[in-house]
Write a protein that holds these residues in place. Structure first.
Motif, short mmCIF file in Angstrom:
data_model
loop_
_atom_site.label_atom_id
_atom_site.label_comp_id
_atom_site.label_asym_id
_atom_site.label_seq_id
_atom_site.Cartn_x
_atom_site.Cartn_y
_atom_site.Cartn_z
N UNK A 128 0.83 -1.21 0.00
CA UNK A 128 0.00 0.00 0.00
C UNK A 128 0.86 1.26 0.00
N UNK A 129 1.98 1.22 0.72
CA UNK A 129 2.81 2.42 0.82
C UNK A 129 3.51 2.78 -0.50
N UNK A 130 3.48 1.88 -1.48
CA UNK A 130 4.09 2.19 -2.78
C UNK A 130 3.05 2.59 -3.84
N UNK A 131 1.79 2.70 -3.41
CA UNK A 131 0.77 3.18 -4.34
C UNK A 131 1.13 4.59 -4.82
N UNK A 132 0.89 4.88 -6.08
CA UNK A 132 1.19 6.19 -6.62
C UNK A 132 0.22 6.50 -7.75
N UNK A 133 0.15 7.78 -8.12
CA UNK A 133 -0.69 8.17 -9.25
C UNK A 133 -0.22 7.48 -10.52
N UNK A 134 1.09 7.37 -10.68
CA UNK A 134 1.65 6.69 -11.86
C UNK A 134 1.20 5.24 -11.91
N UNK A 135 1.24 4.57 -10.75
CA UNK A 135 0.82 3.16 -10.70
C UNK A 135 -0.65 3.03 -11.11
N UNK A 136 -1.47 3.97 -10.66
CA UNK A 136 -2.89 3.92 -11.00
C UNK A 136 -3.09 4.05 -12.50
N UNK A 137 -2.45 5.04 -13.13
CA UNK A 137 -2.66 5.26 -14.56
C UNK A 137 -1.95 4.21 -15.42
N UNK A 138 -0.88 3.64 -14.90
CA UNK A 138 -0.28 2.49 -15.60
C UNK A 138 -1.26 1.33 -15.63
N UNK A 139 -1.96 1.14 -14.49
CA UNK A 139 -2.95 0.07 -14.41
C UNK A 139 -4.16 0.37 -15.29
N UNK A 140 -4.53 1.64 -15.39
CA UNK A 140 -5.63 2.03 -16.29
C UNK A 140 -5.30 1.62 -17.73
N UNK A 141 -4.05 1.86 -18.12
CA UNK A 141 -3.62 1.53 -19.48
C UNK A 141 -3.64 0.02 -19.74
N UNK A 142 -3.68 -0.77 -18.65
CA UNK A 142 -3.78 -2.22 -18.79
C UNK A 142 -5.23 -2.69 -18.56
N UNK A 143 -6.15 -1.73 -18.60
CA UNK A 143 -7.60 -2.03 -18.46
C UNK A 143 -7.96 -2.67 -17.12
N UNK A 144 -7.24 -2.27 -16.07
CA UNK A 144 -7.56 -2.76 -14.73
C UNK A 144 -8.86 -2.09 -14.26
N UNK A 145 -9.85 -2.88 -13.89
CA UNK A 145 -11.18 -2.36 -13.58
C UNK A 145 -11.17 -1.41 -12.38
N UNK A 146 -10.45 -1.77 -11.33
CA UNK A 146 -10.41 -0.92 -10.13
C UNK A 146 -9.69 0.39 -10.45
#
Length: 314
Positions: A214-232
């Protein structure tokens, strides 16, 4: 004939300086440390000394310098007076008069986000526009509003503080400004992490965001996941887009800009941001203000020195 101008961007850890010609070509740039101890008393003398060293190095005479522009955090009015810059240790005083006295040159000063907006209008993502809003999505949400080519400063230099528009009732976590429910709490890099943390806690739906501490969560990680079609991650991006899109809709209804220029660390996600911002903007903005362009900032960390230089050339 005067042909040079200096642009100065005072940050919490470093001061960025640039030497420009009168047409806005960057001839040289460098940095010096920001000494915030003892109420930041060394900052402006260090800036003056650094400019004088550069003039000696480049064999520039004082009469060849049009002036020095400076951007710094905190409210700074149109006369160059800063009204407390906490992270620099500054109280209320005239930056213009102090630095001008040290250099015996024309000096202008402004809030760093406003000055960066001026830079993006002059040589960056908003080039060619005279009415724009620059939005910086970093640790916080900064903003600069340009109306008819001039910075909107307000009475005490606090104009353009768009990160502190109230967008959410019932928020319990406190914003850095002391209020709750500010745009900054949801649209900044730290705000996106807040949304991600809450989303992951509220659902057991699989997500690649769960595969990291959890402590390594970042905005970059979120949008990288978006680009991989991650639903959450997409749900998080939708929430981010809803807050920012609606907030920008409110701003558009007040100042009717030609363009929103989006910068800061979060903007490195690229044009995908607009896929989430624009639908909520279009849904809520007054129809007379709909025809607004969206663009990414292009000057990066140099926006402040460009805008500071432009201050003096106004």
């Amino acid at each position: 004939m005067s042909k040079y101008v200096f642009g100065v961007d005072v940050g919490g850890t470093t001061v960025k300086l640039g030497l420009f010609d009168k047409d806005g070509e960057l001839l040289d740039k460098w940095e010096v440390p920001t000494k915030t101890e003892n109420g930041g008393e060394k900052i402006l003398p260090d800036v003056a000394a650094s400019i004088q060293r550069k003039m000696k190095e480049k064999s520039i005479r004082k009469d060849e310098v049009i002036g020095v522009g400076l951007g710094a955090p905190g409210p700074i009015d149109a006369e160059g007076t800063v009204y407390v810059a906490v992270n620099l240790g500054w109280g209320t005083f005239s930056i213009r008069d102090t630095l001008s006295g040290l250099l015996d040159m024309k000096v202008k000063a402004g809030n760093d986000a406003n000055v960066a907006a001026l830079g993006e209008m002059w040589k960056g993502g908003g080039k060619g526009c005279k009415n724009l809003v620059a939005v910086t999505l970093g640790t916080g949400v900064g903003g600069g509003i340009i109306v008819n080519g001039e910075i909107l400063t307000g009475t005490s230099g606090a104009g353009g503080e768009i990160g502190h528009i109230h967008v959410q009732d019932g928020e319990t976590e406190v914003c850095g400004c002391g209020n709750t429910g500010c745009l900054e709490e949801y649209a900044s890099a730290t705000g996106i992490v807040r949304l991600a943390r809450r989303a992951l806690e509220s659902t057991s739906e699989p997500s690649i965001l769960r595969n990291r501490p959890v402590e390594t969560l970042s905005a970059k990680a979120v949008f990288d996941a978006v680009k991989e079609n991650d639903a959450v991650a997409i749900q998080i991006a939708e929430k981010f887009g809803e807050y920012l899109g609606k907030g920008l809709g409110v701003i558009a209804g007040v100042v009717n800009p030609e363009i929103f220029v989006i910068g800061g660390g979060v903007s490195k996600a690229g044009d995908i941001l607009f896929d989430y911002i624009k639908p909520y903007f279009d849904k809520t903005v007054f129809k007379g203000c709909k025809n607004v362009e969206f663009a990414l900032a292009t000057l990066g960390n140099d926006a402040g020195i460009y805008g500071a230089a432009k201050l003096v050339l106004e």
